[in-house]
Design a protein around this motif. Structure first.
Motif, PDB file in Angstrom:
ATOM      1  N   ALA A 137     -19.135  -8.172   4.941  1.00 40.69           N
ATOM      2  CA  ALA A 137     -17.571  -6.785   4.935  1.00 40.69           C
ATOM      3  C   ALA A 137     -16.764  -8.351   3.994  1.00 40.69           C
ATOM      4  CB  ALA A 137     -17.001  -6.686   5.870  1.00 40.69           C
ATOM      5  N   ARG A 138     -16.427  -7.379   3.466  1.00 44.50           N
ATOM      6  CA  ARG A 138     -14.743  -8.393   3.015  1.00 44.50           C
ATOM      7  C   ARG A 138     -13.384  -7.944   3.931  1.00 44.50           C
ATOM      8  NH1 ARG A 138      -9.759  -5.548   0.149  1.00 44.50           N
ATOM      9  NH2 ARG A 138      -8.556  -7.508  -0.450  1.00 44.50           N
ATOM     10  N   ILE A 139     -13.042  -9.174   4.261  1.00 38.91           N
ATOM     11  CA  ILE A 139     -11.584  -9.284   4.926  1.00 38.91           C
ATOM     12  C   ILE A 139     -10.476  -9.516   4.165  1.00 38.91           C
ATOM     13  CG2 ILE A 139     -10.678 -11.126   6.921  1.00 38.91           C
ATOM     14  CD1 ILE A 139     -13.910 -12.536   7.409  1.00 38.91           C
ATOM     15  N   TRP A 140      -9.954  -8.978   4.552  1.00 38.06           N
ATOM     16  CA  TRP A 140      -8.648  -8.956   3.739  1.00 38.06           C
ATOM     17  C   TRP A 140      -7.498  -8.677   4.634  1.00 38.06           C
ATOM     18  CZ3 TRP A 140      -4.614  -4.261   3.628  1.00 38.06           C
ATOM     19  CH2 TRP A 140      -5.416  -2.751   4.649  1.00 38.06           C
ATOM     20  N   TYR A 141      -5.615  -9.104   4.239  1.00 36.18           N
ATOM     21  CA  TYR A 141      -4.961  -9.482   4.636  1.00 36.18           C
ATOM     22  C   TYR A 141      -4.628  -8.501   5.981  1.00 36.18           C
ATOM     23  CZ  TYR A 141      -2.177  -6.225   3.024  1.00 36.18           C
ATOM     24  OH  TYR A 141      -2.101  -5.124   1.963  1.00 36.18           O
ATOM     25  N   GLY A 142      -4.805  -7.476   5.518  1.00 35.17           N
ATOM     26  CA  GLY A 142      -4.771  -5.883   6.588  1.00 35.17           C
ATOM     27  C   GLY A 142      -5.651  -6.369   8.082  1.00 35.17           C
ATOM     28  N   MET A 143      -6.823  -6.751   8.081  1.00 35.22           N
ATOM     29  CA  MET A 143      -7.645  -6.950   8.557  1.00 35.22           C
ATOM     30  C   MET A 143      -7.492  -8.006  10.160  1.00 35.22           C
ATOM     31  SD  MET A 143     -12.207  -7.599   8.227  1.00 35.22           S
ATOM     32  CE  MET A 143     -12.174  -6.245   7.626  1.00 35.22           C
ATOM     33  N   LEU A 144      -7.275  -8.863   8.870  1.00 34.81           N
ATOM     34  CA  LEU A 144      -6.296 -10.079  10.001  1.00 34.81           C
ATOM     35  C   LEU A 144      -5.236 -10.100  11.072  1.00 34.81           C
ATOM     36  CD1 LEU A 144      -6.997 -12.571   7.245  1.00 34.81           C
ATOM     37  CD2 LEU A 144      -8.496 -12.634   8.949  1.00 34.81           C
ATOM     38  N   ILE A 145      -4.621  -8.829  10.000  1.00 38.15           N
ATOM     39  CA  ILE A 145      -3.259  -9.078  10.603  1.00 38.15           C
ATOM     40  C   ILE A 145      -3.514  -7.672  12.325  1.00 38.15           C
ATOM     41  CG2 ILE A 145      -0.836  -7.429  10.537  1.00 38.15           C
ATOM     42  CD1 ILE A 145      -0.687  -8.073   8.389  1.00 38.15           C
ATOM     43  N   GLU A 146      -4.139  -6.797  12.087  1.00 35.89           N
ATOM     44  CA  GLU A 146      -4.745  -5.858  13.373  1.00 35.89           C
ATOM     45  C   GLU A 146      -5.772  -6.287  14.242  1.00 35.89           C
ATOM     46  OE1 GLU A 146      -7.606  -1.547  13.200  1.00 35.89           O
ATOM     47  OE2 GLU A 146      -8.192  -3.083  11.434  1.00 35.89           O
ATOM     48  N   ASN A 147      -7.070  -7.327  13.705  1.00 30.59           N
ATOM     49  CA  ASN A 147      -7.620  -8.490  14.380  1.00 30.59           C
ATOM     50  C   ASN A 147      -6.486  -9.516  15.188  1.00 30.59           C
ATOM     51  OD1 ASN A 147     -11.232  -9.420  12.343  1.00 30.59           O
ATOM     52  ND2 ASN A 147      -9.902  -7.188  12.958  1.00 30.59           N
ATOM     53  N   TRP A 172       7.992  -6.968   4.834  1.00 28.80           N
ATOM     54  CA  TRP A 172       7.319  -8.032   6.086  1.00 28.80           C
ATOM     55  C   TRP A 172       5.805  -8.481   6.145  1.00 28.80           C
ATOM     56  CZ3 TRP A 172       6.096  -7.339  11.260  1.00 28.80           C
ATOM     57  CH2 TRP A 172       6.707  -6.327  11.343  1.00 28.80           C
ATOM     58  N   VAL A 173       5.242  -7.858   6.328  1.00 23.82           N
ATOM     59  CA  VAL A 173       4.061  -7.010   6.850  1.00 23.82           C
ATOM     60  C   VAL A 173       3.340  -7.315   5.947  1.00 23.82           C
ATOM     61  CG1 VAL A 173       2.291  -4.909   7.450  1.00 23.82           C
ATOM     62  CG2 VAL A 173       4.450  -5.184   8.660  1.00 23.82           C
ATOM     63  N   GLU A 174       2.964  -7.077   4.768  1.00 23.54           N
ATOM     64  CA  GLU A 174       2.324  -7.582   3.411  1.00 23.54           C
ATOM     65  C   GLU A 174       2.569  -9.088   3.371  1.00 23.54           C
ATOM     66  OE1 GLU A 174       0.727  -6.894  -1.244  1.00 23.54           O
ATOM     67  OE2 GLU A 174       1.466  -5.459  -0.342  1.00 23.54           O
TER      68      GLU A 174
END
Length: 327
Positions: free
Chosen positions: A266-276, A185-187
């Motif tokens: 810098a690249r913005i990827w899904y992990g960064m969006l979750i973290e932010n 569910w995280v990804e």
């Protein structure tokens, strides 16, 4: 020397110093990044460092003096005579925040029921029962904190060092893979965030929602620079400046933007969006609690998810908890 004439440290925090999330950052004594190891003879070591030259100290001890000093900052922070430091902590706030944002009711209800998900994560990572995993709870915590923001083995390995855990590269990769396999569910949530953000960049002025709590839109500034906005549950906004969709090496397009801290793209990827989203929301919770607590108690320090206040006795602990839980 950051110490004032009354022996207090001041100016240790920078408001909204941590990039997009708006979290506080630390400076000088770095109270947000204190070494977890504390020397058993801390008071004796402090006196030695205060009264000896570095050369004299090294004659008595093999460990470098700066290495020792880093382990003495935490025990050197003491309350004035007749006062106590009391800590109010939003327990596991990021680990609870991710499933709440994602709308994962199973995870939310599991935390609310009192289940210790860190112990369950440790049991899954090491292939043992939950009873056997209790002593391994810290490892389970590190696995979740690294993996819930999309991190793989490398992220887990790096974070484990900060927590004093020794993992081999192979173990780190196996544990991270096992966590992701058990928590797809995280990804899935991260991909939804990424899709909405890309749609917002491609369609300025339109709003794209992700579940009940997060919204994205983009707009052009007067200098024709496009900015991606992320609306948080609090109403506060995260901004990604000079955002673009650029060709990806894996096909399709990646999001990219200028990092405030470096000015580099810098690249913005899904992990960064979750973290932010998660860390920004948790920061909003801390700010709200600070306003409530500061009306009754002097706040002397704070570390992301906890407040340190100065009180006369332990009877104030219950009131501090009440204030931090107030809606």
């Amino acid at each position: 020397n950051q110490m004032s004439s009354d022996d207090r440290l001041r100016g240790m925090f920078v408001y909204a110093g941590a990039g997009q999330t708006g979290r506080f950052s630390a400076r000088a004594a770095q109270l947000h990044n204190l070494v977890r190891d504390v020397l058993p003879d801390a008071e004796e070591r402090i006196e030695e460092i205060k009264t000896m030259t570095p050369q004299q100290y090294q004659l008595l001890h093999s460990d470098p003096i700066m290495h020792t000093a880093s382990k003495l900052i935490r025990p050197a922070l003491i309350a004035p005579p007749g006062k106590l430091f009391v800590i109010g902590d939003f327990s596991a706030v990021e680990a609870k925040g991710v499933p709440w944002l994602a709308g994962n009711q199973y995870e939310v209800e599991a935390w609310a029921s009192g289940a210790d998900r860190y112990v369950e994560d440790a049991a899954n990572a090491f292939g043992v029962s939950e009873d056997e995993a209790v002593p391994l709870r810290q490892a389970g915590k590190v696995v979740r904190l690294a993996a819930q923001f999309g991190g793989k083995g490398g992220s887990l390995l790096a974070m484990s060092k900060g927590y004093g855990l020794e993992l081999s590269e192979a173990d780190a990769h196996n544990m991270a893979d096992a966590w992701h396999e058990a928590n797809p569910w995280v990804e899935q949530y991260g991909r939804k965030l990424e899709k909405a953000a890309k749609l917002a960049v491609s369609n300025p002025g339109e709003v794209f929602e992700v579940g009940e709590h997060i919204k994205y839109c983009s707009e052009y500034l007067s200098n024709s620079v496009k900015v991606l906005r992320c609306l948080l549950p609090s109403g506060r906004v995260i901004s990604y400046h000079d955002v673009e969709l650029v060709p990806s090496q894996y096909g399709g397009h990646d999001l990219s933007a200028i990092k405030p801290s470096t000015g580099a793209r810098a690249r913005i990827w899904y992990g960064m969006l979750i973290e932010n989203c998660t860390q920004a929301m948790c920061n909003d919770l801390l700010r709200y609690a600070m306003v409530l607590v500061d009306a009754e108690y002097p706040i002397v320090a704070h570390v992301h998810d906890e407040l340190v206040v100065e009180v006369e006795d332990e009877e104030h602990i219950a009131r501090l908890q009440e204030l931090m839980e107030q809606k």
